[in-house]
Design an enzyme around this catalytic site. Structure first.
Site, PDB file in Angstrom:
ATOM      1  CG  LEU A  34      -6.481 111.399 127.098  1.00  0.00           C
ATOM      2  CD1 LEU A  34      -5.560 111.284 128.314  1.00  0.00           C
ATOM      3  CD2 LEU A  34      -6.929 112.844 126.907  1.00  0.00           C
ATOM      4  CG  HIS A  38      -5.431 114.832 124.425  1.00  0.00           C
ATOM      5  ND1 HIS A  38      -6.126 114.022 123.571  1.00  0.00           N
ATOM      6  CD2 HIS A  38      -6.228 115.911 124.632  1.00  0.00           C
ATOM      7  CE1 HIS A  38      -7.296 114.568 123.278  1.00  0.00           C
ATOM      8  NE2 HIS A  38      -7.389 115.730 123.899  1.00  0.00           N
TER       9      HIS A  38
HETATM   10  P1  AMP Z   1     -10.168 118.068 124.242  1.00  0.00           P
HETATM   11  O1  AMP Z   1     -10.050 116.759 124.943  1.00  0.00           O
HETATM   12  O2  AMP Z   1     -10.436 117.933 122.780  1.00  0.00           O
HETATM   13  O3  AMP Z   1     -11.092 119.018 124.958  1.00  0.00           O
HETATM   14  O4  AMP Z   1      -8.728 118.723 124.313  1.00  0.00           O
HETATM   15  C1  AMP Z   1      -8.067 118.922 125.533  1.00  0.00           C
HETATM   16  C2  AMP Z   1      -6.912 119.867 125.326  1.00  0.00           C
HETATM   17  O5  AMP Z   1      -6.000 119.288 124.397  1.00  0.00           O
HETATM   18  C3  AMP Z   1      -7.354 121.218 124.733  1.00  0.00           C
HETATM   19  O6  AMP Z   1      -6.609 122.249 125.341  1.00  0.00           O
HETATM   20  C4  AMP Z   1      -7.010 121.059 123.288  1.00  0.00           C
HETATM   21  O7  AMP Z   1      -6.754 122.285 122.636  1.00  0.00           O
HETATM   22  C5  AMP Z   1      -5.750 120.214 123.368  1.00  0.00           C
HETATM   23  N1  AMP Z   1      -5.526 119.526 122.106  1.00  0.00           N
HETATM   24  C6  AMP Z   1      -6.442 118.843 121.357  1.00  0.00           C
HETATM   25  N2  AMP Z   1      -5.883 118.392 120.221  1.00  0.00           N
HETATM   26  C7  AMP Z   1      -4.594 118.795 120.233  1.00  0.00           C
HETATM   27  C8  AMP Z   1      -3.489 118.646 119.327  1.00  0.00           C
HETATM   28  N3  AMP Z   1      -3.629 118.004 118.162  1.00  0.00           N
HETATM   29  N4  AMP Z   1      -2.317 119.199 119.681  1.00  0.00           N
HETATM   30  C9  AMP Z   1      -2.165 119.858 120.855  1.00  0.00           C
HETATM   31  N5  AMP Z   1      -3.165 120.033 121.748  1.00  0.00           N
HETATM   32  C10 AMP Z   1      -4.354 119.514 121.448  1.00  0.00           C
END
Ligand code: AMP
Length: 287
Positions: A34, A38
């Protein structure tokens, strides 16, 4: 310390308790590692619910055979602190057997329409969105949230989830969260950890390309191919970046746009490999 549920039974029990107390249930699905993006997503999830569940599950079925599943960053203790700092109420961190008790044997899966899933990320990651949609539907079935939060950073994923929820009448309110960026514009991503110092500097080219394309459209450019060319040339000007795709699509259907400004929201999307990391980013284009 924030409570951690490892099993479906545990998470269901905790959620049932929160519901009896009158809370709206929120879910923020993540794969851990995270970062501040996140944390923002989880904070928004908490603000829109009374009881925010963060799932941390590196889902094997959304990784291709040659992708980074085994070396995907795992930082569980720091993740728990991030969840706590974001005011989450419960972490659901199951192992793969809890989610896929039949192992590699075929199971029921969500068939995502090709028009949404086959292009862009889906073209280089066959089966990726089937894995994503299936695990998200399972998480919805396990946690039974009222609201669930997804980042615009993964724009195609967001469209796929929205479409699944609409097509299958899933009673979850899907909320979009804006992309959180580093000070120099790089979209925060768990995969940024793979970057060495020179690669980290080079990685800002994705955002720079999107800004340049947005500026051109703001100044009146309406030709989709011309905007693609601007994106492509910007990324290709960075020697450490290897372009995956540079696309301009309809923001809802993800169909490539020939002409912009015909009343449809347009989105520019980029993928590029920078050193060991495959990075993606996107931006809405001015109407
Ligand atoms: P992940 O752990 O990469 O699967 O991401 C989990 C959630 O966090 C997903 O809905 C992503 O789109 C969101 N997320 C990842 N990076 C960002 C960011 N830089 N800004 C906002 N949300 C994010």
């Amino acid at each position: 310390m924030i409570p951690v549920a490892r099993t479906i039974a545990e998470v269901r029990e905790a959620v049932a308790g929160a519901r009896i107390s009158g809370h709206i249930i929120g879910l923020a699905p993540t794969m851990g590692a995270l970062h501040a993006g996140h944390v923002d997503l989880i904070r928004r999830c908490k603000a829109d619910s009374g009881f925010a569940v963060v799932s941390i599950f590196v889902n094997p079925t959304q990784f291709g055979p040659h992708e980074d599943l085994s070396r995907y960053p795992r930082t569980f203790e720091a993740d728990l602190q991030a969840c706590e700092a974001a005011d989450a109420d419960l972490v659901f961190a199951p192992g793969p057997v809890e989610i896929y008790p039949r192992g590699n044997r075929p199971s029921t899966a969500v068939e995502v329409p090709g028009e949404l899933a086959d292009g862009l990320e889906g073209a280089s990651r066959p089966g990726h969105f089937r894995g994503v949609a299936t695990v998200v539907l399972k998480l919805f079935g396990i946690v039974r949230p009222d609201v669930a939060h997804f980042g615009r950073k993964d724009y195609q994923q967001l469209r796929v989830i929205r479409r699944m929820v609409a097509d299958l009448d899933v009673p979850v309110d899907v909320r979009e969260v804006p992309t959180v960026r580093e000070a120099d514009g790089l979209a925060m991503s768990s995969r940024n950890r793979y970057l060495g110092p020179d690669e980290r500097r080079a990685a800002t080219v994705l955002h720079r390309a999107l800004v340049q394309a947005g500026r051109a459209v703001g100044e009146g450019e309406r030709d989709g191919d011309r905007v693609r060319q601007i994106l492509r040339e910007a990324v290709e000007s960075e020697p450490l970046a290897e372009l995956g795709y540079a696309e301009v699509v309809d923001g809802e259907t993800l169909a490539p746009l020939e002409k912009l400004g015909e009343g449809r929201p347009a989105v520019a999307l980029l993928a590029a490999r920078v050193g060991p990391a495959r990075l993606i980013d996107n931006a809405g284009l001015p109407a």
